[in-house]
Scaffold this active site. Structure first.
Site: not given
Length: 389
Positions: A38, A93
Site C-alpha cells: 500500500y 460458478k
C-alpha cells in the site's frame, strides 16, 4: 455421498456466509510489506499504469479475473428469481473457476433486465476484469446481450448456458459416435428446446458437420413459413430442418439418430422406439430428465443426462473453466467458434482412452480436462488471430 443423501442442513450449511473470500497473494507481516503493498509504494505502480495502461495486466489481477454476470432471469430450473436470489449460483460458478482452472472470478448480479443498461454497466467496469461469463440470462434477451457485449468489450465474453452446454454436448456426441462407430455427418439430430442452450447446440452441431438438425420449441418443429417466430428462431428455420419436417416431437423423432432434450417436455417411450437403430439420447433437463435413463436405455444404445447420479453426466464444468483459462492464457480478445470446437475435441480426447456406452465424457472431477481444454483453446485463439499482439 450421492445427491439423495445430502440433507437440507448440509446444503444450507455449505452456503452459510457465502462460498467465496478474498485472500492476499503476499503476506503483510512487517512495516516494509505494508509500504510495498500500500502507501507509499503502491503509488509508483499506479503512476506507471497511468503512463502505460497495458501494465495493468502485469501489476493487477484484472488479466486473470473473470466477471460472472447475471440478471437472475433464468436461474437453473427456477426461472426469473431476481438478482439477489441468483447470487448463490454465481458464487458457486466462481468456486468452480478457481477449483478447476485456477482462475479468480467475481460474481456480479445486476438489478436490471435492460440489455443496454447491462452493457453500459460492464463497459464502465471493464478496467476491473479480464473476461465476462454471462450466466442465467433469459432467452431471447441473452442472444442480444452477448452480441452487444462482444461488440462493446475488447475481452473474451461467453454466455455459458449457451456455449458451455453446446461444447459439452458436442464432446459427448463425439464420444458416443466413437463407441458406436458412427459419423456425425450421417446423423439426423433432434433438439427439443429453442432457448439459449438449444440454439447454441444447433449451431455448434452444424459447425461440426451434422447431417441434419431439427429444432423444436413448445409449438413444434421450427420450419420456414411458421408463424410467430422471433428473429433467432427465424434464423434457425433458414439453417435447420433441411428435410422440411412439420409437426411435433413424434414427427421429428421418427427415424432420428440423436435426441437432445433441453426443455422441460416429457417424452413417451413409444417415441424413442421410433428412432433409428443404435440411437443416442441425451435427456438433459434438470432435475427431471425428459425421459428416465433406464427407460431410454431400452431403446437407445447410448444415454446421457445432466445429473451426477447417472452415467454420462453432461456438465458445463467440463468446458467453461478451460475455455476461459485458455482464452486468458492466450491473451485473446474474443472466444471464436473454432475455440469452442477445439474445446469439444479436447474434452472428447480425454475420454477416448476408456470409452464405453456409459463413459462417453470424462468425469467433471478429472484434473486433465481443464488443462487439455485450455491448451486447445489457446492454440485455436492463436490460429484465429484473436490473441494480443
Amino acid at each position: 455421498m450421492s445427491q439423495a443423501q445430502v440433507s437440507d442442513d448440509d446444503i444450507f450449511g455449505g452456503h452459510e456466509g457465502g462460498k467465496l473470500s478474498v485472500s492476499a497473494t503476499r503476506p503483510i507481516t512487517q512495516a516494509r510489506d505494508l509500504s510495498i503493498a500500500y502507501t507509499p509504494g503502491v503509488a509508483k505502480v499506479s503512476r506507471a499504469i497511468a503512463e502505460d495502461v497495458t501494465l495493468a495486466k502485469r501489476y493487477t489481477w484484472t488479466d486473470r479475473l473473470v466477471a460472472v454476470v447475471s440478471d437472475g432471469t433464468a436461474v437453473l430450473g427456477l426461472g426469473d428469481i431476481g438478482a439477489r436470489a441468483s447470487l448463490p449460483v454465481m458464487e458457486g460458478k466462481s468456486v468452480l473457476f478457481k477449483t478447476f482452472a485456477g482462475l479468480d472470478s467475481i460474481p456480479l448480479v445486476l438489478d436490471t433486465t435492460d440489455v443496454d443498461e447491462i452493457v453500459e454497466t460492464l463497459v464502465r467496469l471493464r478496467p476491473s476484469f479480464g473476461a465476462v461469463n454471462l450466466e442465467d440470462v433469459s432467452a431471447p434477451r441473452c442472444f442480444e446481450l452477448e452480441e452487444k457485449l462482444k461488440a462493446a468489450l475488447d475481452c473474451p465474453v461467453m454466455h455459458d448456458d449457451q456455449h458451455g452446454t453446446a461444447i459439452v454436448v458436442l464432446a459427448a456426441l463425439r464420444g458416443a459416435n466413437m463407441v458406436l462407430d458412427k459419423s456425425i455427418a450421417e446423423q439426423r439430430v433432434v433438439i427439443s428446446g429453442a432457448g439459449a442452450a438449444g440454439v447454441a447446440c444447433a449451431k455448434i452441431l452444424q459447425a461440426a458437420g451434422a447431417g441434419d438438425v431439427t429444432v423444436l420449441d413448445s409449438k413444434g418443429i421450427i420450419h420456414s413459413g411458421r408463424d410467430n417466430l422471433n428473429p433467432v428462431k427465424e434464423q434457425l428455420a433458414l439453417t435447420t430442418n433441411t428435410t422440411g419436417l412439420r409437426g411435433g416431437l413424434a414427427d421429428a423423432l421418427s427415424g432420428a439418430d440423436v435426441f437432445i432434450g433441453l426443455s422441460s417436455a416429457t417424452i413417451d417411450e413409444s417415441l424413442l422406439a421410433s428412432m433409428a437403430p443404435d440411437s443416442i439420447v441425451f435427456a438433459l433437463s434438470n432435475p427431471d430428465p425428459e425421459v428416465h435413463p433406464d427407460i431410454a436405455a431400452k431403446y437407445a444404445s447410448v444415454v446421457a443426462t445432466g445429473r451426477s447420479d447417472f452415467p454420462n453426466q453432461i456438465n458445463n464444468v467440463l468446458a467453461f473453466p478451460g475455455v476461459f483459462r485458455g482464452a486468458l492464457d492466450a491473451g485473446a480478445r474474443a472466444i471464436t467458434e473454432n475455440m469452442k470446437l477445439a474445446a469439444a475435441e479436447a474434452i472428447a480426447s480425454v475420454a477416448a482412452d476408456h470409452l464405453a456406452p456409459d463413459h462417453i465424457v470424462p468425469s467433471p472431477l478429472d484434473p486433465r480436462v481443464a488443462v487439455e481444454v485450455a491448451n486447445a483453446v489457446a492454440k485455436a485463439a492463436a490460429e484465429d488471430g484473436v490473441t494480443a499482439d
